[in-house]
Scaffold this motif. Structure first.
Motif, PDB file in Angstrom:
ATOM      1  N   GLY A 156     -20.692 -18.412  19.112  1.00  0.00           N
ATOM      2  CA  GLY A 156     -21.440 -18.571  17.881  1.00  0.00           C
ATOM      3  C   GLY A 156     -20.656 -19.343  16.828  1.00  0.00           C
ATOM      4  N   GLU A 157     -19.357 -19.053  16.713  1.00  0.00           N
ATOM      5  CA  GLU A 157     -18.532 -19.739  15.723  1.00  0.00           C
ATOM      6  C   GLU A 157     -18.386 -21.223  16.069  1.00  0.00           C
ATOM      7  N   ALA A 158     -18.185 -21.508  17.360  1.00  0.00           N
ATOM      8  CA  ALA A 158     -18.029 -22.900  17.772  1.00  0.00           C
ATOM      9  C   ALA A 158     -19.325 -23.684  17.597  1.00  0.00           C
ATOM     10  N   ALA A 159     -20.461 -23.036  17.873  1.00  0.00           N
ATOM     11  CA  ALA A 159     -21.755 -23.703  17.706  1.00  0.00           C
ATOM     12  C   ALA A 159     -22.014 -24.005  16.235  1.00  0.00           C
ATOM     13  N   ASP A 160     -21.677 -23.062  15.352  1.00  0.00           N
ATOM     14  CA  ASP A 160     -21.883 -23.273  13.915  1.00  0.00           C
ATOM     15  C   ASP A 160     -20.943 -24.356  13.378  1.00  0.00           C
ATOM     16  N   ALA A 161     -19.684 -24.313  13.821  1.00  0.00           N
ATOM     17  CA  ALA A 161     -18.681 -25.246  13.294  1.00  0.00           C
ATOM     18  C   ALA A 161     -18.790 -26.632  13.923  1.00  0.00           C
ATOM     19  N   ARG A 162     -19.379 -26.694  15.132  1.00  0.00           N
ATOM     20  CA  ARG A 162     -19.488 -27.951  15.880  1.00  0.00           C
ATOM     21  C   ARG A 162     -18.118 -28.583  16.120  1.00  0.00           C
ATOM     22  N   ARG A 163     -17.184 -27.743  16.419  1.00  0.00           N
ATOM     23  CA  ARG A 163     -15.821 -28.181  16.728  1.00  0.00           C
ATOM     24  C   ARG A 163     -15.115 -27.081  17.512  1.00  0.00           C
ATOM     25  N   ASP A 164     -13.899 -27.377  17.964  1.00  0.00           N
ATOM     26  CA  ASP A 164     -13.115 -26.376  18.680  1.00  0.00           C
ATOM     27  C   ASP A 164     -12.730 -25.221  17.754  1.00  0.00           C
ATOM     28  N   ILE A 165     -12.793 -24.014  18.296  1.00  0.00           N
ATOM     29  CA  ILE A 165     -12.226 -22.840  17.644  1.00  0.00           C
ATOM     30  C   ILE A 165     -10.948 -22.505  18.411  1.00  0.00           C
ATOM     31  N   GLU A 166      -9.813 -22.580  17.736  1.00  0.00           N
ATOM     32  CA  GLU A 166      -8.530 -22.329  18.395  1.00  0.00           C
ATOM     33  C   GLU A 166      -8.100 -20.884  18.192  1.00  0.00           C
ATOM     34  N   VAL A 167      -7.770 -20.230  19.300  1.00  0.00           N
ATOM     35  CA  VAL A 167      -7.322 -18.837  19.256  1.00  0.00           C
ATOM     36  C   VAL A 167      -6.043 -18.691  20.061  1.00  0.00           C
ATOM     37  N   LEU A 168      -5.343 -17.599  19.785  1.00  0.00           N
ATOM     38  CA  LEU A 168      -4.101 -17.298  20.491  1.00  0.00           C
ATOM     39  C   LEU A 168      -4.272 -15.971  21.212  1.00  0.00           C
ATOM     40  N   ALA A 169      -4.144 -16.010  22.542  1.00  0.00           N
ATOM     41  CA  ALA A 169      -4.220 -14.783  23.339  1.00  0.00           C
ATOM     42  C   ALA A 169      -2.812 -14.232  23.523  1.00  0.00           C
ATOM     43  N   SER A 170      -2.569 -13.027  23.022  1.00  0.00           N
ATOM     44  CA  SER A 170      -1.267 -12.373  23.161  1.00  0.00           C
ATOM     45  C   SER A 170      -1.370 -11.288  24.225  1.00  0.00           C
ATOM     46  N   ILE A 171      -0.463 -11.344  25.199  1.00  0.00           N
ATOM     47  CA  ILE A 171      -0.585 -10.531  26.406  1.00  0.00           C
ATOM     48  C   ILE A 171       0.674  -9.699  26.620  1.00  0.00           C
ATOM     49  N   VAL A 172       0.498  -8.426  26.936  1.00  0.00           N
ATOM     50  CA  VAL A 172       1.590  -7.554  27.368  1.00  0.00           C
ATOM     51  C   VAL A 172       1.272  -7.078  28.781  1.00  0.00           C
ATOM     52  N   VAL A 173       2.121  -7.449  29.730  1.00  0.00           N
ATOM     53  CA  VAL A 173       1.916  -7.087  31.135  1.00  0.00           C
ATOM     54  C   VAL A 173       2.717  -5.829  31.453  1.00  0.00           C
ATOM     55  N   ARG A 174       2.086  -4.911  32.176  1.00  0.00           N
ATOM     56  CA  ARG A 174       2.759  -3.661  32.543  1.00  0.00           C
ATOM     57  C   ARG A 174       2.742  -3.481  34.060  1.00  0.00           C
ATOM     58  N   GLY A 175       3.796  -2.834  34.538  1.00  0.00           N
ATOM     59  CA  GLY A 175       3.902  -2.563  35.970  1.00  0.00           C
ATOM     60  C   GLY A 175       4.706  -1.304  36.225  1.00  0.00           C
ATOM     61  N   ARG A 176       4.846  -1.004  37.502  1.00  0.00           N
ATOM     62  CA  ARG A 176       5.590   0.194  37.909  1.00  0.00           C
ATOM     63  C   ARG A 176       6.378  -0.151  39.166  1.00  0.00           C
ATOM     64  N   THR A 177       7.667   0.154  39.172  1.00  0.00           N
ATOM     65  CA  THR A 177       8.466  -0.119  40.354  1.00  0.00           C
ATOM     66  C   THR A 177       8.097   0.845  41.475  1.00  0.00           C
ATOM     67  N   LEU A 178       8.462   0.473  42.698  1.00  0.00           N
ATOM     68  CA  LEU A 178       8.209   1.381  43.824  1.00  0.00           C
ATOM     69  C   LEU A 178       9.038   2.651  43.699  1.00  0.00           C
ATOM     70  N   GLY A 179      10.043   2.629  42.816  1.00  0.00           N
ATOM     71  CA  GLY A 179      10.841   3.823  42.540  1.00  0.00           C
ATOM     72  C   GLY A 179      10.254   4.685  41.436  1.00  0.00           C
ATOM     73  N   GLY A 180       9.091   4.266  40.880  1.00  0.00           N
ATOM     74  CA  GLY A 180       8.411   5.083  39.880  1.00  0.00           C
ATOM     75  C   GLY A 180       8.774   4.760  38.442  1.00  0.00           C
ATOM     76  N   GLN A 181       9.533   3.693  38.188  1.00  0.00           N
ATOM     77  CA  GLN A 181       9.931   3.341  36.831  1.00  0.00           C
ATOM     78  C   GLN A 181       8.876   2.452  36.175  1.00  0.00           C
ATOM     79  N   GLU A 182       8.454   2.824  34.961  1.00  0.00           N
ATOM     80  CA  GLU A 182       7.509   2.008  34.207  1.00  0.00           C
ATOM     81  C   GLU A 182       8.244   0.834  33.575  1.00  0.00           C
ATOM     82  N   VAL A 183       7.679  -0.364  33.693  1.00  0.00           N
ATOM     83  CA  VAL A 183       8.273  -1.552  33.076  1.00  0.00           C
ATOM     84  C   VAL A 183       7.190  -2.314  32.327  1.00  0.00           C
ATOM     85  N   GLU A 184       7.592  -2.942  31.229  1.00  0.00           N
ATOM     86  CA  GLU A 184       6.659  -3.664  30.376  1.00  0.00           C
ATOM     87  C   GLU A 184       7.289  -4.975  29.940  1.00  0.00           C
TER      88      GLU A 184
END
Length: 255
Positions: A156-184
């Motif tokens: 909707g914003e891009a259609a109204d502005a008739r131009r690119d809307i620039e955004v920044l996606a900020s990502i935090v990835v999480r996982g777990r080791t096979l030993g059970g340790q949480e890592v981020e």
């Protein structure tokens, strides 16, 4: 009561050991260098959207999408694992430093820092092997950068502005080791440019072919080429199942 010099020395030593132990425990609990996001993998223009998950492969510094033709947007990112290997076949010790990725927290903001959404958590998949020596281990995972509700807003914003809307996606990835340790992983940010109806759309001749209806005149047309996520390019009405005009009328935001 006066304490002996020896007792004072022993008490100070214990206090220093306790303090240093607390610092070490804190450092171990907040080790953000174990897991990290290296880059957004570059995709081929069309065809099979597959890549080799290696830090030496091509990468992109931004995505550009036309919200008239996508309802959400995902990106293939490269994740590194710097946890030391622990497996040892000589003593039958299994490798516990592989990281199973399980979720990513994503939030979007405009370039001035104001929020686009409140953020959301999405499931991700992949196992990242430990590195060897000073080299990290790597694997890819697909992360939903813009969900459907957020895409509706940006459309909707891009259609109204008739131009690119620039955004920044900020990502935090999480996982777990096979030993059970949480890592981020530390937060990693990636820019995306969103437009509306900024890509050419082509109707077939005859237009009946747009609907996928049986027609001898459609048999000689070349196969439809779909563009990989993150790329803007010409659209074929056959991939839409209707003419370009009909499609744009259906998806254009109504105020």
């Amino acid at each position: 009561m006066n304490a002996s010099p020896g007792l004072v020395t022993r008490l100070c030593t214990l206090a220093l050991l306790a303090a240093s132990g607390g610092l070490l425990a804190s450092a171990c609990a907040d080790n953000e260098s174990s897991l990290f996001v290296r880059q957004r993998m570059a995709m081929p223009t069309t065809g099979e959207c597959t890549v080799s998950c290696s830090p030496t492969e091509a990468f992109w510094s931004a995505d550009a999408i036309d919200s008239a033709y996508v309802g959400s947007h995902s990106a293939l990112i490269l994740v590194g694992n710097q946890i030391v290997q622990r497996g040892d076949s000589d003593v039958l010790r299994t490798e516990t430093s592989r990281v199973q990725l399980y979720e990513a927290e994503v939030r979007l903001s405009y370039m001035d820092g104001s929020p686009v959404n409140e953020g959301y958590v999405v499931p991700i998949h992949g196992v990242v092997d430990p590195g060897s020596g000073s080299n990290a281990g790597y694997n890819c995972t697909d992360v939903l950068l813009i969900d459907g509700a957020t895409m509706d807003r940006l459309r909707g914003e891009a259609a109204d502005a008739r131009r690119d809307i620039e955004v920044l996606a900020s990502i935090v990835v999480r996982g777990r080791t096979l030993g059970g340790q949480e890592v981020e992983a530390p937060e990693w940010s990636y820019p995306v440019r969103v437009c509306f109806d900024c890509s050419p759309c082509v109707d077939t001749l005859p237009v009946d072919c747009c609907y996928g209806e049986p027609n001898e005149q459609c048999e000689d047309l070349e196969d439809v080429e779909e563009f990989c996520p993150g790329i803007r390019g010409p659209r074929d009405c056959r991939s839409l199942g209707q003419t370009c005009e009909e499609h744009l009328a259906d998806v254009r935001p109504r105020r």
